[in-house]
Design a protein around this motif. Structure first.
Motif, PDB file in Angstrom:
ATOM      1  N   LYS A  92     -43.305 -39.251 -28.425  1.00 52.77           N
ATOM      2  CA  LYS A  92     -42.817 -40.492 -29.014  1.00 52.77           C
ATOM      3  C   LYS A  92     -41.668 -40.218 -29.985  1.00 52.77           C
ATOM      4  CE  LYS A  92     -44.377 -44.150 -32.050  1.00 52.77           C
ATOM      5  NZ  LYS A  92     -45.522 -44.717 -32.760  1.00 52.77           N
ATOM      6  N   ALA A  93     -41.760 -39.142 -30.747  1.00 54.09           N
ATOM      7  CA  ALA A  93     -40.701 -38.810 -31.708  1.00 54.09           C
ATOM      8  C   ALA A  93     -39.386 -38.526 -30.983  1.00 54.09           C
ATOM      9  CB  ALA A  93     -41.114 -37.607 -32.550  1.00 54.09           C
ATOM     10  N   ASP A  94     -39.446 -37.825 -29.852  1.00 51.43           N
ATOM     11  CA  ASP A  94     -38.227 -37.544 -29.083  1.00 51.43           C
ATOM     12  C   ASP A  94     -37.652 -38.819 -28.477  1.00 51.43           C
ATOM     13  OD1 ASP A  94     -38.385 -34.867 -29.675  1.00 51.43           O
ATOM     14  OD2 ASP A  94     -39.476 -34.368 -27.828  1.00 51.43           O
ATOM     15  N   ALA A  95     -38.525 -39.698 -27.985  1.00 50.49           N
ATOM     16  CA  ALA A  95     -38.054 -40.953 -27.404  1.00 50.49           C
ATOM     17  C   ALA A  95     -37.383 -41.827 -28.458  1.00 50.49           C
ATOM     18  CB  ALA A  95     -39.216 -41.697 -26.757  1.00 50.49           C
ATOM     19  N   VAL A  96     -37.961 -41.861 -29.660  1.00 46.48           N
ATOM     20  CA  VAL A  96     -37.364 -42.642 -30.741  1.00 46.48           C
ATOM     21  C   VAL A  96     -36.024 -42.050 -31.143  1.00 46.48           C
ATOM     22  CG1 VAL A  96     -37.631 -43.264 -33.177  1.00 46.48           C
ATOM     23  CG2 VAL A  96     -39.543 -43.560 -31.599  1.00 46.48           C
ATOM     24  N   ARG A  97     -35.939 -40.719 -31.182  1.00 52.68           N
ATOM     25  CA  ARG A  97     -34.681 -40.061 -31.546  1.00 52.68           C
ATOM     26  C   ARG A  97     -33.601 -40.321 -30.498  1.00 52.68           C
ATOM     27  NH1 ARG A  97     -32.914 -35.249 -30.050  1.00 52.68           N
ATOM     28  NH2 ARG A  97     -34.949 -34.595 -29.290  1.00 52.68           N
ATOM     29  N   LEU A  98     -33.969 -40.311 -29.201  1.00 50.92           N
ATOM     30  CA  LEU A  98     -32.982 -40.491 -28.138  1.00 50.92           C
ATOM     31  C   LEU A  98     -32.597 -41.952 -27.907  1.00 50.92           C
ATOM     32  CD1 LEU A  98     -34.389 -37.975 -25.525  1.00 50.92           C
ATOM     33  CD2 LEU A  98     -32.285 -37.738 -26.849  1.00 50.92           C
ATOM     34  N   TYR A  99     -33.573 -42.855 -27.960  1.00 48.04           N
ATOM     35  CA  TYR A  99     -33.325 -44.241 -27.565  1.00 48.04           C
ATOM     36  C   TYR A  99     -33.425 -45.240 -28.714  1.00 48.04           C
ATOM     37  CZ  TYR A  99     -33.954 -42.114 -23.023  1.00 48.04           C
ATOM     38  OH  TYR A  99     -33.847 -41.303 -21.928  1.00 48.04           O
ATOM     39  N   GLY A 100     -33.932 -44.826 -29.855  1.00 47.40           N
ATOM     40  CA  GLY A 100     -34.051 -45.719 -31.005  1.00 47.40           C
ATOM     41  C   GLY A 100     -35.427 -46.366 -31.078  1.00 47.40           C
ATOM     42  N   PRO A 101     -35.867 -46.751 -32.275  1.00 47.21           N
ATOM     43  CA  PRO A 101     -37.210 -47.314 -32.433  1.00 47.21           C
ATOM     44  C   PRO A 101     -37.355 -48.713 -31.835  1.00 47.21           C
ATOM     45  CG  PRO A 101     -36.047 -47.345 -34.516  1.00 47.21           C
ATOM     46  CD  PRO A 101     -35.189 -46.598 -33.552  1.00 47.21           C
ATOM     47  N   GLU A 102     -36.256 -49.418 -31.624  1.00 47.23           N
ATOM     48  CA  GLU A 102     -36.315 -50.786 -31.093  1.00 47.23           C
ATOM     49  C   GLU A 102     -36.322 -50.814 -29.562  1.00 47.23           C
ATOM     50  OE1 GLU A 102     -36.629 -53.487 -33.081  1.00 47.23           O
ATOM     51  OE2 GLU A 102     -36.752 -52.044 -34.720  1.00 47.23           O
ATOM     52  N   ALA A 103     -36.189 -49.666 -28.925  1.00 37.87           N
ATOM     53  CA  ALA A 103     -36.150 -49.620 -27.456  1.00 37.87           C
ATOM     54  C   ALA A 103     -37.514 -49.995 -26.884  1.00 37.87           C
ATOM     55  CB  ALA A 103     -35.745 -48.228 -26.992  1.00 37.87           C
ATOM     56  N   VAL A 104     -37.508 -50.708 -25.775  1.00 43.55           N
ATOM     57  CA  VAL A 104     -38.743 -51.120 -25.105  1.00 43.55           C
ATOM     58  C   VAL A 104     -39.201 -49.988 -24.194  1.00 43.55           C
ATOM     59  CG1 VAL A 104     -39.757 -52.854 -23.572  1.00 43.55           C
ATOM     60  CG2 VAL A 104     -38.021 -53.518 -25.229  1.00 43.55           C
TER      61      VAL A 104
END
Length: 134
Positions: A92-104
């Motif tokens: 989840k941390a990598d996904a937030v870093r790559l796509y942003g916390p607002e990404a679905v």
């Protein structure tokens, strides 16, 4: 191929008479609502009483597919492809870093599968993976 005559497929005269007599008896006593009729209030109340009807509860949304990344409680996000059988995992941390916390999560998962898709035919309609959210 068999040597049986085509008449073996047809019911006999007696069977046809029995079927014709049974048609009138099977008619429902009261017809259901027509497509243009209003649905009964009990139907609408049952829909409103359903716990899944609460759109404010993020946990009740489509098994996590429609959640933003910052709303997902799991630390490891996994999406599989129903077409080729691959599974892609991301923290989840990598996904937030790559796509942003607002990404679905649904969009992020589709992007992860598309970036590593192995089935390419050259036609837009046939290309890509079919996500299965775990």
């Amino acid at each position: 191929m068999t040597d049986r005559p085509a008449s073996w497929r047809m019911p006999t005269r007696r069977q046809m008479e029995l079927m014709a007599a049974a048609v009138g008896r099977k008619a429902p006593a009261t017809p259901g609502p027509a497509p243009s009729d209003d649905l009964p209030p009990e139907y609408w109340q049952a829909l409103l009483d359903d716990p899944r009807a609460d759109g404010a509860n993020p946990a009740a949304r489509a098994s996590g597919r429609a959640l933003r990344l910052d709303e997902i409680p799991q630390h490891l996000l996994r999406v599989g492809c129903r077409r080729c059988g691959r599974t892609v995992e991301i923290q989840k941390a990598d996904a937030v870093r790559l796509y942003g916390p607002e990404a679905v999560w649904k969009d992020v998962a589709q992007r992860l599968l598309d970036n590593t898709c192995t089935i390419r035919t050259g036609r837009h309609e046939e290309d890509g993976c079919w996500p299965s959210y775990d």
